[in-house]
Design an enzyme around this catalytic site. Structure first.
Site, short mmCIF file in Angstrom:
data_model
loop_
_atom_site.label_atom_id
_atom_site.label_comp_id
_atom_site.label_asym_id
_atom_site.label_seq_id
_atom_site.Cartn_x
_atom_site.Cartn_y
_atom_site.Cartn_z
N LYS A 104 -2.26 0.98 -24.69
CA LYS A 104 -2.65 0.92 -26.11
C LYS A 104 -1.38 1.00 -26.96
CE LYS A 104 -7.36 2.62 -25.42
NZ LYS A 104 -7.51 3.23 -24.09
N THR A 159 -3.85 6.60 -21.76
CA THR A 159 -3.70 5.28 -21.19
C THR A 159 -2.32 4.77 -21.59
OG1 THR A 159 -4.83 4.35 -23.10
CG2 THR A 159 -6.13 4.65 -21.10
N TYR A 204 0.85 -1.20 0.00
CA TYR A 204 0.00 0.00 0.00
C TYR A 204 0.88 1.25 0.00
CZ TYR A 204 -4.95 -1.06 0.44
OH TYR A 204 -6.24 -1.41 0.17
N GLU A 247 -0.49 4.83 -0.38
CA GLU A 247 -1.28 6.06 -0.52
C GLU A 247 -0.40 7.29 -0.33
OE1 GLU A 247 -2.71 3.49 1.17
OE2 GLU A 247 -4.91 3.70 1.13
N ASP A 302 -7.14 14.11 -24.68
CA ASP A 302 -7.08 12.70 -24.28
C ASP A 302 -6.43 11.96 -25.45
OD1 ASP A 302 -7.49 10.04 -23.82
OD2 ASP A 302 -9.64 10.20 -23.41
N ARG A 347 -2.11 -2.01 -18.10
CA ARG A 347 -3.38 -1.27 -18.10
C ARG A 347 -3.30 -0.19 -17.04
NH1 ARG A 347 -6.22 -4.34 -21.41
NH2 ARG A 347 -7.87 -2.81 -21.49
#
Ligand code: DSN
Length: 420
Positions: free
Chosen positions: A232, A229, A55, A57, A202, A238
């Site tokens: 692609k 992203t 974790y 954060e 985008d 991902r």
């Protein structure tokens, strides 16, 4: 890794069999969905690593949990490489994927009911650009501009400016999920400046092409925010990234965490760092150029065989075939027919499509995955031939079986990275 695969096959045969089946499918067929790719084996190692246990954060140097000496190194590498690659002042590499990446931008700068100007969805805009079924479409007021398909897909900037003057959007958004051309970023910027809007691009589909320097970079035209992203045309895991000018850094970072997400996926962020490191190498430019020349070859091969393409061609890695106009069948039938010969495409709405999204008028194809496998322009022409034959002779089961055999035997000549 092999040892652990064997363990999986023994402890959970059901998941293992499905995974092995998907490997077979990816190896034996041609992947033409333009948003898909085969990631690097090194990225697969990072994704399957023990970083998934952690974790983290917060951001490097300011975390809410201890034990961050290595995760900080990884996230800093990803951020620094993103800045260098896209020539931007700040990068947030924590968005889990494309939708939260765009949502984080909207939620950073807009209140419910505020207006965003984006591309009409049937002309190529994405679900997160305000589809009425998306939560964003319900929270914010999305207004639209369109393309002119008969004029090579040129965007109608007179109309765009008129809508902007009337609606005074807070964000002028460009970018697309199904549009085979490049964008005139300077024109978007001019209109945004006139109405005092933030400029957002985008570039999810073309992130790899922009990184390779073979398509325009919105930051070179003074854009404020660019999202992409990573999975692609960039060939990564991902994930999503938000990049921005430094004056937007604070709002963007706060909006991603704690505004929208909790713990970042550090195994994925390691994969992002690896991907961006690869994209900084000189041979990535060749890969980008090849995606473009392959798309042109596929487009030419289809058009020579009577295929009708939306906008009449392509300037990027994708193309949209109007299957109703070309073959008298809707996109669902075309997609399912091509599945039968191991050529994977996706059904696609076309500008102002009279047909519904699950039975639209076209299919979308693209070259990132095929190019990664080493296919070239001559291979694209062969593929165009198989696509044409399959769609023309779809009633003839023996012909379809023959084509499937040819396609699968052709695919055996092109190994898939990451699959033994
Ligand atoms: N699903 C992606 C695409 O195919 O373009 C976008 O989210």
């Amino acid at each position: 890794m092999e040892r652990y695969r064997e363990l999986l096959s023994q402890t959970d045969a059901e998941v293992y069999e499905a995974l092995a089946g998907e490997e077979r499918r990816q190896r034996e067929g041609v992947e033409l969905i333009p948003s898909e790719n085969y990631t690097y084996p090194e990225v697969l190692v990072a994704l399957g690593s023990i970083l998934t246990n952690k974790y983290s954060e917060g951001y490097p140097g300011r975390r809410y949990y201890g034990g961050q000496e290595y995760t900080d190194v990884i996230e800093n590498l990803a951020r620094d490489r993103a800045r260098e690659l896209f020539r931007c002042e700040h990068a947030n590499v924590q968005p889990l994927s494309g939708s939260p990446m765009n949502q984080a931008v909207y939620l950073a700068f807009m209140k419910p009911g505020d207006t965003i100007l984006g591309m009409d969805l049937s002309h190529g805009g994405h679900l997160t650009h305000g589809a009425p079924v998306s939560h964003m479409g319900k929270i914010f007021n999305f207004v639209r501009y369109k393309t002119i398909p008969e004029e090579a897909g040129r965007i109608d900037f007179d109309d765009l400016r008129r809508v902007a003057m009337e609606t005074r959007p807070k964000i002028v958004l460009c970018g697309y999920t199904s549009y085979p051309r490049d964008l005139e970023y300077a024109d978007f910027k001019r209109v945004a400046d006139e109405v005092g809007a933030i400029t957002m691009a985008d570039i999810s589909h073309i992130g790899g092409l922009v990184a390779a320097g073979v398509m325009r970079n919105p930051f070179d035209f003074g854009f404020d925010i660019v999202t992409t992203t990573v999975h692609k045309s960039l060939r990564g895991p991902r994930a999503g990234m938000v990049m921005c000018r430094k004056e937007f850094k604070k709002e963007i970072d706060k909006s991603v965490f704690p505004g929208l997400q909790g713990g970042p996926h550090m195994n994925t962020i390691a994969g992002v760092a690896i991907t961006l490191g690869k994209a900084l190498q000189p041979d990535f430019r060749e890969y980008g150029a090849k995606m473009l020349s392959n798309a042109k070859a596929l487009a030419a091969g289809l058009m020579q065989r009577d295929g009708k393409l939306i906008t009449g061609g392509t300037d990027n890695h994708m193309l949209v075939l109007d299957t109703v106009a070309s073959y008298g069948i809707d996109g669902r039938v075309a997609e399912e027919t091509l599945d039968r010969v191991s050529v994977t495409t996706n059904k696609q709405i076309v500008p102002d499509d009279p047909n519904p999204p699950l039975r639209p008028s076209g299919i979308r194809m693209g070259t990132p995955a095929a190019t990664t496998r080493g296919m070239d322009e001559a291979d694209m022409d062969r593929l165009a031939g198989w696509i044409h034959e399959t769609l023309t002779r779809r009633e003839d089961d023996a012909e379809v079986a023959r084509i499937r055999e040819e396609v699968e035997s052709f695919c055996r000549g092109f190994p898939v990275p990451g699959i033994e």
